[in-house]
Design a protein around this motif. Structure first.
Motif, PDB file in Angstrom:
ATOM      1  N   ASP A 296      48.599  30.654  20.885  1.00  0.00           N
ATOM      2  CA  ASP A 296      47.741  29.461  20.830  1.00  0.00           C
ATOM      3  C   ASP A 296      46.982  29.374  19.512  1.00  0.00           C
ATOM      4  OD1 ASP A 296      48.606  28.818  23.358  1.00  0.00           O
ATOM      5  OD2 ASP A 296      46.815  29.568  24.383  1.00  0.00           O
ATOM      6  N   LEU A 297      46.412  30.486  19.086  1.00  0.00           N
ATOM      7  CA  LEU A 297      45.597  30.478  17.869  1.00  0.00           C
ATOM      8  C   LEU A 297      46.443  30.262  16.625  1.00  0.00           C
ATOM      9  CD1 LEU A 297      43.220  33.418  18.824  1.00  0.00           C
ATOM     10  CD2 LEU A 297      42.533  31.023  18.530  1.00  0.00           C
ATOM     11  N   ALA A 298      47.694  30.678  16.666  1.00  0.00           N
ATOM     12  CA  ALA A 298      48.581  30.460  15.523  1.00  0.00           C
ATOM     13  C   ALA A 298      48.845  28.978  15.284  1.00  0.00           C
ATOM     14  CB  ALA A 298      49.899  31.191  15.741  1.00  0.00           C
ATOM     15  N   GLN A 299      48.616  28.149  16.312  1.00  0.00           N
ATOM     16  CA  GLN A 299      48.812  26.706  16.184  1.00  0.00           C
ATOM     17  C   GLN A 299      47.549  25.974  15.755  1.00  0.00           C
ATOM     18  OE1 GLN A 299      51.985  25.561  16.557  1.00  0.00           O
ATOM     19  NE2 GLN A 299      52.433  27.746  16.852  1.00  0.00           N
ATOM     20  N   ASP A 300      46.449  26.684  15.596  1.00  0.00           N
ATOM     21  CA  ASP A 300      45.168  26.080  15.226  1.00  0.00           C
ATOM     22  C   ASP A 300      45.139  25.896  13.708  1.00  0.00           C
ATOM     23  OD1 ASP A 300      42.343  25.771  14.485  1.00  0.00           O
ATOM     24  OD2 ASP A 300      41.880  26.349  16.545  1.00  0.00           O
ATOM     25  N   GLU A 301      45.296  24.650  13.261  1.00  0.00           N
ATOM     26  CA  GLU A 301      45.416  24.377  11.825  1.00  0.00           C
ATOM     27  C   GLU A 301      44.147  24.725  11.053  1.00  0.00           C
ATOM     28  OE1 GLU A 301      46.837  20.496  10.839  1.00  0.00           O
ATOM     29  OE2 GLU A 301      48.403  20.522  12.380  1.00  0.00           O
ATOM     30  N   ALA A 302      42.988  24.518  11.664  1.00  0.00           N
ATOM     31  CA  ALA A 302      41.739  24.776  10.953  1.00  0.00           C
ATOM     32  C   ALA A 302      41.526  26.267  10.716  1.00  0.00           C
ATOM     33  CB  ALA A 302      40.565  24.190  11.720  1.00  0.00           C
ATOM     34  N   ILE A 303      41.887  27.080  11.690  1.00  0.00           N
ATOM     35  CA  ILE A 303      41.780  28.524  11.503  1.00  0.00           C
ATOM     36  C   ILE A 303      42.648  28.962  10.335  1.00  0.00           C
ATOM     37  CG2 ILE A 303      42.360  30.767  12.505  1.00  0.00           C
ATOM     38  CD1 ILE A 303      41.365  29.788  15.176  1.00  0.00           C
TER      39      ILE A 303
END
Length: 340
Positions: A296-303
């Protein structure tokens, strides 16, 4: 690689399930948590500032205490509402705290958000100048704070002082070299992110943003960060900008984790209103088994765009449990994302 810190809102309440039931509990536990966070290898300890609430409000005594008991962890705020501040007095407090910590302060400031009382800054003796909004006042004070942090003399010395003066105009003391370059702006819009870049401040972007396009939160936030970086480059600053994003992330490792956060594994963005005419988007929380969190976090563009991730913590659950929360991210999640 990313820096990883925690962000505490510093709540307390006389609730049977809380470990932080008083202001004293919260303050002392905040110090203990920062010490423990340094020991497990976390990079930053950050604290929210709210007035007229059962939450942390006066950051500099706390930051100074943490600075005296730690050696390497970054210490900061996210954010100080400049509408409530005397910029000159703040320069002195910040300088002292930074010197105590050995130059580890990373101060997040902002124009502020809706508070617990109507126009709370008026009770502190401040009001906008003619033609100003309260947001304008906050930004004006931030610029004055930045200017005085440069350490350039501006005050005419008394010809008959109690103690001898150095030649020329006087600056505020204590002066901490380098602190001016460690000030962050908490931006809720694209325009204020650009303004922060133009004025040489790092960027803090939280889990809340004014909804400017209707796109998912992380996409809007990533666009904001890219605009900030472009403005920084255009401004010609001779140092690298930093960007932090805040996230609520909980790895479900134990039954206690599942009891607290297992119901929120399908988190979604939420829409609300900060003020009558300000539609805001609130980013989702992340809770799940480590493998799912990594996906899920790998898909977070801002991160992906940020160099620092601030993990919002449930401080009322106490130091021991929050060390477990943070350790779980460091051990089970961060390596899979390339953060460590």
């Amino acid at each position: 690689m990313k820096k990883i810190g925690f962000l505490s809102f510093g709540h307390w309440a006389n609730h049977p399930a809380y470990r932080a039931r008083t202001a004293s509990d919260t303050l002392l536990q905040s110090i203990d948590l920062a010490v423990a966070a340094e020991e497990i290898g976390l990079d930053g300890a950050y604290f929210r500032v709210h007035h007229f609430a059962a939450q942390l409000a006066s950051p500099f005594p706390l930051l100074s205490a943490i600075g005296a008991k730690t050696k390497s962890i970054e210490i900061g705020t996210g954010v100080i509402d400049m509408r409530y501040e005397n910029p000159l007095y703040m320069v002195e407090d910040a300088g002292a705290a930074d010197l105590i910590s050995g130059g580890r302060l990373q101060l997040g400031v902002s124009r502020g958000s809706p508070e617990q009382v109507i126009d709370g800054w008026r009770y502190f003796g401040y009001q906008p100048a003619e033609g100003e909004t309260d947001a304008d006042m906050g930004r004006r004070k931030a610029l004055e704070f930045l200017d005085k942090l440069k350490g350039v003399g501006f005050a005419q010395p008394n010809p008959y002082p109690m103690f001898p003066n150095p030649p020329g105009l006087l600056r505020l003391e204590p002066y901490s070299a380098g602190l001016r370059e460690r000030i962050w702006w908490g931006a809720a819009t694209n325009a204020t992110a650009v303004w922060a870049a133009e004025n040489g401040m790092h960027l803090q972007s939280s889990t809340l943003k004014i909804d400017e396009s209707g796109k998912p939160f992380h996409v809007q936030q990533a666009e904001q960060i890219r605009l900030y970086k472009e403005a920084w480059k255009k401004a010609g600053h001779q140092r690298e900008p930093r960007v932090s994003v805040s996230r609520s992330i909980f790895a479900l490792i134990t039954e206690q984790d599942r009891q607290y956060f297992g119901h929120d594994t399908k988190g979604e963005d939420k829409i609300g209103f900060l003020e009558a005419d300000q539609r805001a988007i609130f980013g989702r929380s992340y809770a799940g088994e480590p493998d799912q969190l990594i996906k899920d976090l790998a898909q977070d563009e801002a991160i992906q765009e940020a160099d620092t991730v601030l993990l919002t913590i449930p401080n009322t659950l106490g130091v021991e449990y929050n060390v477990h929360v943070l350790s779980s991210i460091l051990k089970y999640v961060a390596p899979g994302l390339g953060w460590r």
